[in-house]
Motif scaffolding. Structure first.
Motif, PDB file in Angstrom:
ATOM      1  N   SER A 199      13.915 -20.131   3.402  1.00 11.38           N
ATOM      2  CA  SER A 199      13.647 -18.684   3.491  1.00 11.38           C
ATOM      3  C   SER A 199      12.322 -18.337   2.826  1.00 11.38           C
ATOM      4  O   SER A 199      12.198 -17.322   2.154  1.00 11.38           O
ATOM      5  CB  SER A 199      14.782 -17.897   2.826  1.00 11.38           C
ATOM      6  OG  SER A 199      14.926 -18.273   1.464  1.00 11.38           O
ATOM      7  N   TYR A 200      11.335 -19.206   3.012  1.00  9.46           N
ATOM      8  CA  TYR A 200      10.028 -19.034   2.383  1.00  9.46           C
ATOM      9  C   TYR A 200       9.343 -17.753   2.856  1.00  9.46           C
ATOM     10  O   TYR A 200       9.392 -17.394   4.032  1.00  9.46           O
ATOM     11  CB  TYR A 200       9.144 -20.236   2.718  1.00  9.46           C
ATOM     12  CG  TYR A 200       7.694 -20.070   2.365  1.00  9.46           C
ATOM     13  CD1 TYR A 200       7.270 -20.189   1.048  1.00  9.46           C
ATOM     14  CD2 TYR A 200       6.756 -19.790   3.352  1.00  9.46           C
ATOM     15  CE1 TYR A 200       5.929 -20.049   0.718  1.00  9.46           C
ATOM     16  CE2 TYR A 200       5.414 -19.651   3.038  1.00  9.46           C
ATOM     17  CZ  TYR A 200       5.008 -19.785   1.715  1.00  9.46           C
ATOM     18  OH  TYR A 200       3.684 -19.639   1.411  1.00  9.46           O
ATOM     19  N   HIS A 201       8.698 -17.071   1.912  1.00 10.21           N
ATOM     20  CA  HIS A 201       7.879 -15.898   2.226  1.00 10.21           C
ATOM     21  C   HIS A 201       6.474 -16.153   1.699  1.00 10.21           C
ATOM     22  O   HIS A 201       6.303 -16.769   0.648  1.00 10.21           O
ATOM     23  CB  HIS A 201       8.455 -14.629   1.591  1.00 10.21           C
ATOM     24  CG  HIS A 201       9.836 -14.301   2.073  1.00 10.21           C
ATOM     25  ND1 HIS A 201      10.092 -13.807   3.327  1.00 10.21           N
ATOM     26  CD2 HIS A 201      11.037 -14.425   1.457  1.00 10.21           C
ATOM     27  CE1 HIS A 201      11.398 -13.624   3.476  1.00 10.21           C
ATOM     28  NE2 HIS A 201      11.993 -13.991   2.345  1.00 10.21           N
ATOM     29  N   THR A 202       5.473 -15.673   2.407  1.00 14.65           N
ATOM     30  CA  THR A 202       4.091 -15.870   1.970  1.00 14.65           C
ATOM     31  C   THR A 202       3.877 -15.200   0.620  1.00 14.65           C
ATOM     32  O   THR A 202       4.584 -14.277   0.249  1.00 14.65           O
ATOM     33  CB  THR A 202       3.112 -15.268   2.997  1.00 14.65           C
ATOM     34  OG1 THR A 202       3.428 -13.885   3.186  1.00 14.65           O
ATOM     35  CG2 THR A 202       3.194 -15.990   4.318  1.00 14.65           C
ATOM     36  N   GLY A 203       2.883 -15.696  -0.096  1.00  9.15           N
ATOM     37  CA  GLY A 203       2.585 -15.135  -1.403  1.00  9.15           C
ATOM     38  C   GLY A 203       2.906 -16.085  -2.543  1.00  9.15           C
ATOM     39  O   GLY A 203       2.556 -15.829  -3.691  1.00  9.15           O
ATOM     40  N   LYS A 204       3.593 -17.182  -2.237  1.00 12.00           N
ATOM     41  CA  LYS A 204       3.853 -18.188  -3.263  1.00 12.00           C
ATOM     42  C   LYS A 204       3.672 -19.573  -2.645  1.00 12.00           C
ATOM     43  O   LYS A 204       3.710 -19.739  -1.424  1.00 12.00           O
ATOM     44  CB  LYS A 204       5.265 -18.035  -3.832  1.00 12.00           C
ATOM     45  CG  LYS A 204       6.377 -18.347  -2.836  1.00 12.00           C
ATOM     46  CD  LYS A 204       7.743 -18.329  -3.536  1.00 12.00           C
ATOM     47  CE  LYS A 204       8.845 -18.732  -2.561  1.00 12.00           C
ATOM     48  NZ  LYS A 204      10.169 -18.801  -3.221  1.00 12.00           N
ATOM     49  N   ALA A 205       3.466 -20.553  -3.510  1.00 12.58           N
ATOM     50  CA  ALA A 205       3.266 -21.917  -3.025  1.00 12.58           C
ATOM     51  C   ALA A 205       4.551 -22.442  -2.402  1.00 12.58           C
ATOM     52  O   ALA A 205       5.630 -22.298  -2.982  1.00 12.58           O
ATOM     53  CB  ALA A 205       2.831 -22.811  -4.184  1.00 12.58           C
ATOM     54  N   ARG A 206       4.422 -23.025  -1.229  1.00 15.90           N
ATOM     55  CA  ARG A 206       5.614 -23.539  -0.551  1.00 15.90           C
ATOM     56  C   ARG A 206       6.009 -24.891  -1.122  1.00 15.90           C
ATOM     57  O   ARG A 206       5.163 -25.745  -1.382  1.00 15.90           O
ATOM     58  CB  ARG A 206       5.371 -23.664   0.942  1.00 15.90           C
ATOM     59  CG  ARG A 206       6.606 -24.110   1.707  1.00 15.90           C
ATOM     60  CD  ARG A 206       6.668 -23.554   3.090  1.00 15.90           C
ATOM     61  NE  ARG A 206       8.040 -23.516   3.577  1.00 15.90           N
ATOM     62  CZ  ARG A 206       8.392 -23.061   4.785  1.00 15.90           C
ATOM     63  NH1 ARG A 206       7.483 -22.588   5.600  1.00 15.90           N
ATOM     64  NH2 ARG A 206       9.655 -23.051   5.147  1.00 15.90           N
ATOM     65  N   GLU A 207       7.310 -25.108  -1.303  1.00 18.55           N
ATOM     66  CA  GLU A 207       7.821 -26.352  -1.860  1.00 18.55           C
ATOM     67  C   GLU A 207       8.359 -27.247  -0.747  1.00 18.55           C
ATOM     68  O   GLU A 207       8.928 -26.775   0.240  1.00 18.55           O
ATOM     69  CB  GLU A 207       8.928 -26.069  -2.882  1.00 18.55           C
ATOM     70  CG  GLU A 207       8.428 -25.303  -4.099  1.00 18.55           C
ATOM     71  CD  GLU A 207       9.538 -25.065  -5.108  1.00 18.55           C
ATOM     72  OE1 GLU A 207      10.714 -24.913  -4.690  1.00 18.55           O
ATOM     73  OE2 GLU A 207       9.250 -25.028  -6.326  1.00 18.55           O
ATOM     74  N   PHE A 208       8.168 -28.567  -0.942  1.00 14.19           N
ATOM     75  CA  PHE A 208       8.591 -29.559   0.043  1.00 14.19           C
ATOM     76  C   PHE A 208       9.389 -30.661  -0.646  1.00 14.19           C
ATOM     77  O   PHE A 208       9.421 -30.773  -1.870  1.00 14.19           O
ATOM     78  CB  PHE A 208       7.369 -30.207   0.704  1.00 14.19           C
ATOM     79  CG  PHE A 208       6.480 -29.281   1.465  1.00 14.19           C
ATOM     80  CD1 PHE A 208       6.656 -29.089   2.823  1.00 14.19           C
ATOM     81  CD2 PHE A 208       5.445 -28.603   0.827  1.00 14.19           C
ATOM     82  CE1 PHE A 208       5.829 -28.241   3.543  1.00 14.19           C
ATOM     83  CE2 PHE A 208       4.610 -27.751   1.526  1.00 14.19           C
ATOM     84  CZ  PHE A 208       4.814 -27.568   2.892  1.00 14.19           C
ATOM     85  N   ARG A 209       9.982 -31.492   0.165  1.00 12.00           N
ATOM     86  CA  ARG A 209      10.512 -32.780  -0.289  1.00 12.00           C
ATOM     87  C   ARG A 209      10.017 -33.846   0.681  1.00 12.00           C
ATOM     88  O   ARG A 209      10.049 -33.634   1.897  1.00 12.00           O
ATOM     89  CB  ARG A 209      12.047 -32.776  -0.350  1.00 12.00           C
ATOM     90  CG  ARG A 209      12.611 -32.020  -1.538  1.00 12.00           C
ATOM     91  CD  ARG A 209      14.121 -32.221  -1.687  1.00 12.00           C
ATOM     92  NE  ARG A 209      14.612 -31.584  -2.890  1.00 12.00           N
ATOM     93  CZ  ARG A 209      14.945 -30.295  -2.973  1.00 12.00           C
ATOM     94  NH1 ARG A 209      14.836 -29.514  -1.899  1.00 12.00           N
ATOM     95  NH2 ARG A 209      15.376 -29.790  -4.110  1.00 12.00           N
ATOM     96  N   PHE A 210       9.591 -34.955   0.133  1.00 12.68           N
ATOM     97  CA  PHE A 210       9.222 -36.081   0.986  1.00 12.68           C
ATOM     98  C   PHE A 210      10.506 -36.831   1.314  1.00 12.68           C
ATOM     99  O   PHE A 210      11.190 -37.347   0.431  1.00 12.68           O
ATOM    100  CB  PHE A 210       8.237 -37.009   0.271  1.00 12.68           C
ATOM    101  CG  PHE A 210       7.828 -38.181   1.122  1.00 12.68           C
ATOM    102  CD1 PHE A 210       6.839 -38.052   2.073  1.00 12.68           C
ATOM    103  CD2 PHE A 210       8.457 -39.415   0.962  1.00 12.68           C
ATOM    104  CE1 PHE A 210       6.465 -39.137   2.874  1.00 12.68           C
ATOM    105  CE2 PHE A 210       8.099 -40.499   1.753  1.00 12.68           C
ATOM    106  CZ  PHE A 210       7.097 -40.364   2.717  1.00 12.68           C
ATOM    107  N   VAL A 211      10.838 -36.881   2.589  1.00 16.96           N
ATOM    108  CA  VAL A 211      12.106 -37.503   3.005  1.00 16.96           C
ATOM    109  C   VAL A 211      11.876 -38.667   3.968  1.00 16.96           C
ATOM    110  O   VAL A 211      12.807 -39.151   4.610  1.00 16.96           O
ATOM    111  CB  VAL A 211      13.046 -36.455   3.650  1.00 16.96           C
ATOM    112  CG1 VAL A 211      13.513 -35.444   2.607  1.00 16.96           C
ATOM    113  CG2 VAL A 211      12.350 -35.738   4.818  1.00 16.96           C
ATOM    114  N   GLY A 212      10.623 -39.096   4.059  1.00 14.51           N
ATOM    115  CA  GLY A 212      10.314 -40.219   4.935  1.00 14.51           C
ATOM    116  C   GLY A 212      11.043 -41.475   4.491  1.00 14.51           C
ATOM    117  O   GLY A 212      11.207 -41.727   3.294  1.00 14.51           O
TER     118      GLY A 212
END
Length: 226
Positions: A199-212
């Motif tokens: 539910s990301y909204h612009t204005g903050k750094a987006r978080e990820f997970r590396f799942v490769g």
């Protein structure tokens, strides 16, 4: 007459350049002084305890940074001894006491001196390169580089999400922002990255997970990959 151990000059960033063991000791002392002042510990004994433990921790951070820059597993024994001796001479520590403080803080440094997690991940990804197996990404420089950084960041973060700041990545890769942003999206579509916050909204750094998954999404160069 003793002579100082010779070492390669190292640029630690923020205008800090060290070319001798005494220079590195001065970096440790300045960093610890700043951290101790910020802590504002009123009790003299508590302040002294914090200072020696901070000196020991900053010794490990500086040693880690130098080792990484010079592609060494550990600092040269003579160089390390001179750095410790210089710290002790400045602080008035007993050298054996400081060695004990160093032993107690072994493994506690989270990052090399002067580097962010992204800086460290970048260096580690260069030392442990991977290749992507997706036909659409195989051999592509920017996606491969970002995937390598993301993999190393995830190793550093454990189960926690990672950040892939586009502006910093574009500087490292010397690429346009739109190219880096698009490469991150392609990695997500290929299943190497997932969005930590759906539910990301612009204005903050987006978080990820590396799942490769190794063998499915990527291969280590030199291990079944060229």
């Amino acid at each position: 007459m003793s002579t100082e151990t010779r070492m390669k000059t190292i640029d630690l960033g923020a205008g800090v350049v060290a070319s001798s063991p005494n220079d590195l000791a001065a970096v440790i002392l300045a960093a610890s002084d700043k951290q101790t002042a910020e802590k504002s510990i009123e009790d003299a004994e508590g302040r002294a305890d914090f200072l020696i433990s901070t000196d020991a921790l900053n010794y490990w951070r500086v040693a880690w940074r130098c080792s990484a820059e010079w592609d060494m597993k550990a600092l040269d024994v003579a160089l390390a001894a001179e750095i410790r001796a210089a710290v002790c001479a400045s602080r008035g520590y007993d050298e054996d006491d400081f060695d004990s403080a160093i032993q107690a803080t072994r493994g506690r440094a989270r990052l090399p001196f002067g580097w962010s997690a992204l800086d460290l991940a970048w260096r580690l990804s260069q030392n442990e390169p991977i290749r992507l197996l997706d036909p659409q990404l195989a051999g592509k420089r920017v996606p491969t580089a970002i995937a390598g950084v993301a993999r190393q960041l995830q190793i550093l973060q454990g189960a926690e999400p990672i950040l892939l700041p586009i502006d910093q990545l574009r500087g490292m890769l010397e690429q346009r922002k739109i190219v880096v942003s698009g490469a991150v999206q392609r990695l997500a579509e290929a299943g190497l990255l997932e969005y930590a916050d759906k539910s990301y909204h612009t204005g903050k750094a987006r978080e990820f997970r590396f799942v490769g998954v190794e063998g499915e999404h990527y291969a280590a160069v030199g291990e079944g990959g060229r």
